[in-house]
Design an enzyme around this catalytic site. Structure first.
Site, short mmCIF file in Angstrom:
data_model
loop_
_atom_site.label_atom_id
_atom_site.label_comp_id
_atom_site.label_asym_id
_atom_site.label_seq_id
_atom_site.Cartn_x
_atom_site.Cartn_y
_atom_site.Cartn_z
N LEU B 61 0.83 -1.21 0.00
CA LEU B 61 0.00 0.00 0.00
C LEU B 61 0.86 1.26 0.00
CD1 LEU B 61 -2.92 -0.92 2.46
CD2 LEU B 61 -2.99 -0.77 -0.05
N HIS B 230 5.39 -15.34 -3.27
CA HIS B 230 5.54 -15.30 -4.74
C HIS B 230 6.48 -16.36 -5.33
CE1 HIS B 230 8.90 -12.96 -3.27
NE2 HIS B 230 8.26 -11.83 -3.19
N ASP B 305 1.14 -9.60 -4.95
CA ASP B 305 2.35 -8.78 -4.83
C ASP B 305 2.16 -7.44 -5.55
OD1 ASP B 305 4.85 -7.87 -4.20
OD2 ASP B 305 5.95 -9.27 -5.48
#
Lengths: 310, 428
Positions: B61, B230, B305
């Protein structure tokens, strides 16, 4: 004479044999200007280009400058030391500022791969790649091909051995991409740490045994060894490199008796190449330099579209 | 004001629910499920799938400190536009979220400006420098749901071992960005034939795999829950399979870009920096291994991601561009197009991958479609064909390789705590 139907020269991988033929044929025509008493054609009068070099270069930058001057183009050269890069300006801003001053092309050398592709997408003028990182050095590839073609009359079927640091070499890539389009039998050889992954799939032979590559070769192209690679543990010493991969008189005998010996310069004598072969009968190293001017004249002429042919 | 979601196919595999019915929402909760219900605000879900709310456990964010890339409002707007009711945000901000006041700051911003739920994570080590442990217990009390030094690895294996032992007592998962920095060697893309052709520095798969193996071994030794972020390589997946077989407490997420694209994209898109992320797009065999692992259930979670970057950080030479792409607004479309429509996973399994398991993994309430549950609902339009457009994105940044792509399947509506936050990909 038709020009090139493209805006930029970024690499040989994306070029057709028709385009390459056109450049080499034009270069053959323009080459004798270099040896004329009056080295000036009006072909590119009123045209201009900028050479923008973010890496040191003597040969390539001066070759482009002279090629432009022989064709009456206005040439401005910017090298790293005098550019605004040290003030932290981005490539994009530098290029946009140069472009607005009106050049027809930017000739760029840059330390990272793809930088010329990036530039070409962002400026309207032509971009000519004078070497981008480990990616391509198309004018070097073309001048090497021109030299081979002049001496051997063809490219197809010739065994071309490229010796040295293939992994980091943009010269090797442009040679491989260009020569394989013509059906040359390309061999690359060097220490395994300096060979790129997956290049066998390009239809070339990849080996760490230099003798295997040299055996029966028509052309031997020895690449410059970047000595700083030693610090990154890619090879242990200059002496060991020379012993296993250096090209001297004994090894050169493995190639055909009339094989050409080439080197893009600048040479590390006694490292990748021995003085006896560099200055020997088979060496065409200085002719490569002349052909470099011819190839760059051809590209500038074909790209900047100066009026009538020479 | 009550809200009535009418005519949708309610699908909640965790409780074996698959039926057509209306849902009545009031006071932030699901108050009734059935036919012939009445409500004030009607959301027409005929022909749509009504699922428990989707959660993305890997989102940047960028608050605090990097609001020029994304802020609380735009980041959560991107989330709800993408069909997510909640996000887990990463602590590699400026400064790094490694203490209670920063955790509290993020939670306060989320409460004031957030359009969806926001669960912060805290750093494993102070400043994510890989040296001293951050105040993990204090941050847990302040509301973090996991710890991670994401964006960089914990390089020192002993530091990681101690972090695992320490985190375990607080019941927190350690989310790890697996990367051996020496092996990655300043690379800009996957090491292989394509990087060699393009003349770009490559990161070998082993740079990830080495740390995946290390984390599994340390998890076996400590019993801690390690979550591999990931995952990008075939051998990483094989290592996780091996670790699971030994009983390691290891979970794993895969991103839409890693199951959709390969390093070929860097060439095909002519060095477009929207193909640059870390870990990089790898080879086709790696992509296929990720699909296999999604198919057979090894992969726990799809996470994006989501890594917004300013144009200035991306509109440069490839080598110099920042790593990362945005993902929140394309994840559902890619998952439906590339996984469900392609027959890789069922829709039920996709809901587990994007709702149930993500919630379980970070220990937050699991969204579910039952009376009395909090109304966190994602409504899907499986048949909508749409084009990804930069100008329609709610994220502040537009660094997506999928711009211009046509996708089939889209989020249709997002309901967060009973509030309709998105309808037909318009943020409300």
């Amino acid at each position: 004479m038709p020009g090139l139907k493209r805006k930029d020269i970024l690499g040989l991988r994306e070029m057709s044999t028709e385009e390459i033929d056109l450049i080499l044929d034009t270069a053959d025509t323009l080459k004798d200007i270099v040896t004329r008493p009056i080295k000036k054609l009006p072909t590119l009068r009123g045209k201009g280009f900028v050479t923008l070099f973010y890496e040191n270069s003597t040969r390539t930058s001066k070759s482009f400058e002279l090629a432009g001057k022989y064709l009456s183009a206005d040439v401005t050269s910017i090298a790293l030391a005098t550019s605004s890069v040290q003030k932290g300006e981005t490539l994009l801003d530098t290029a946009r500022n140069l472009e607005i001053m009106g050049p027809d092309a930017i000739v760029m050398r840059h330390p990272v791969g793809g930088a010329c592709n990036f530039l070409a997408k962002n400026v309207r003028c032509s971009v000519i790649n004078a070497g981008d990182g480990m990616h391509e050095h198309p004018t070097q590839g073309l001048l090497d091909m021109l030299t081979i073609r002049q001496k051997k009359g063809r490219l197809k079927g010739l065994k071309v051995a490229i010796i040295g640091d293939i992994f980091h070499s943009r010269v090797a890539r442009s040679n491989i991409f260009g020569l394989t389009k013509y059906g040359a039998d390309v061999w690359v050889a060097g220490p395994s740490t300096l060979l790129p992954p997956g290049f066998e799939e390009l239809g070339i032979h990849v080996t760490n045994r230099v003798e295997e590559a040299l055996e029966g070769a028509d052309v031997v192209n020895v690449l410059r060894l970047q000595l700083e690679r030693q610090e990154k543990a890619l090879f242990p010493s200059v002496a060991e490199y020379h012993k296993f991969w250096g090209v001297g008189p004994d090894r050169l005998k493995l190639a055909k008796a009339d094989a050409l010996l080439m080197h893009p310069g600048p040479m590390n004598r006694g490292v990748e190449i021995s003085t006896y072969v560099a200055d020997g009968d088979q060496s065409v190293i200085l002719e490569q330099v002349t052909n470099g001017v011819a190839v760059r004249m051809a590209i500038l002429y074909l790209l900047l579209g100066g009026g009538d042919a020479a | 004001m009550s809200m009535l979601i009418t005519g949708g196919r309610l699908l909640d595999p965790a409780q074996g629910l698959d039926r057509y019915a209306d849902i009545l929402v009031d006071g932030g909760k699901i108050v009734a499920i059935g036919e012939g219900l009445k409500g004030d605000q009607v959301v027409d879900a005929h022909g749509k799938v009504v699922a428990p709310g989707f959660i993305d456990i890997h989102v940047h964010l960028r608050v605090p400190g990097q609001e020029y890339k994304e802020d609380m409002r735009t980041g959560t707007a991107a989330a709800v536009r993408g069909g997510f009711v909640g996000v887990v945000c990463m602590p590699n901000t400026n400064p790094v979220i490694d203490n209670v006041p920063l955790v509290a700051h993020v939670r306060q911003l989320a409460a004031e400006q957030g359009l969806c739920k926001v669960w912060p994570t805290g750093a494993i080590t102070k400043g994510s420098k890989g040296e001293q442990l951050a105040e993990i217990g204090e941050m847990k009390d302040a509301g973090i749901v996991a710890i991670t030094d994401d964006g960089r690895p914990v390089e020192n294996a002993e530091t990681m071992r101690q972090a695992m032992i320490y985190a375990k007592q607080f019941g927190l998962a350690i989310m790890d960005h697996c990367e051996d920095k020496q092996l990655a060697g300043g690379g800009a893309m996957h090491y292989g034939k394509v990087s060699a052709l393009l003349g770009l520095k490559g990161m070998p798969s082993a740079s990830e795999e080495l740390h995946v193996a290390r984390d599994i071994l340390l998890s076996l030794e400590t019993g801690a829950h390690v979550h591999i972020q990931h995952v990008s390589s075939k051998r990483s997946i094989e290592l996780i399979r091996w670790g699971r077989s030994l009983g390691a407490n290891v979970t794993v997420e895969a991103t839409p870009h890693h199951f959709t694209l390969t390093d070929q994209a860097v060439m095909e898109m002519d060095y477009a920096t929207t193909t640059k992320m870390n870990p990089p797009l790898r080879a086709e065999e790696d992509r296929l291994a990720i699909l296999d692992a999604l198919r057979d259930g090894l992969i726990d979670v799809i996470a994006t991601d989501h890594a917004p970057h300013h144009l200035d950080e991306k509109n440069v030479e490839y080598q110099y561009a920042s790593f990362g792409i945005t993902g929140l607004e394309t994840a559902v479309g890619l998952a439906i197009s590339r996984l469900v429509k392609a027959g890789v996973v069922t829709l039920e399994r996709l809901i587990e991958l994007m709702s149930t398991r993500p919630a379980q993994l970070v220990g937050v309430p699991v969204p579910t479609l039952v009376e009395g549950a909090e109304a966190d609902i994602t409504i899907l339009d499986l048949d909508k064909t749409w084009t990804v457009r930069a100008e329609e994105m709610a994220s502040k940044s537009k660094n997506s390789p999928f711009i211009g792509w046509e996708l089939t399947g889209a989020p249709y509506a997002t309901v967060v705590s009973g509030k309709l936050r998105m309808l037909e990909m318009n943020v409300l």
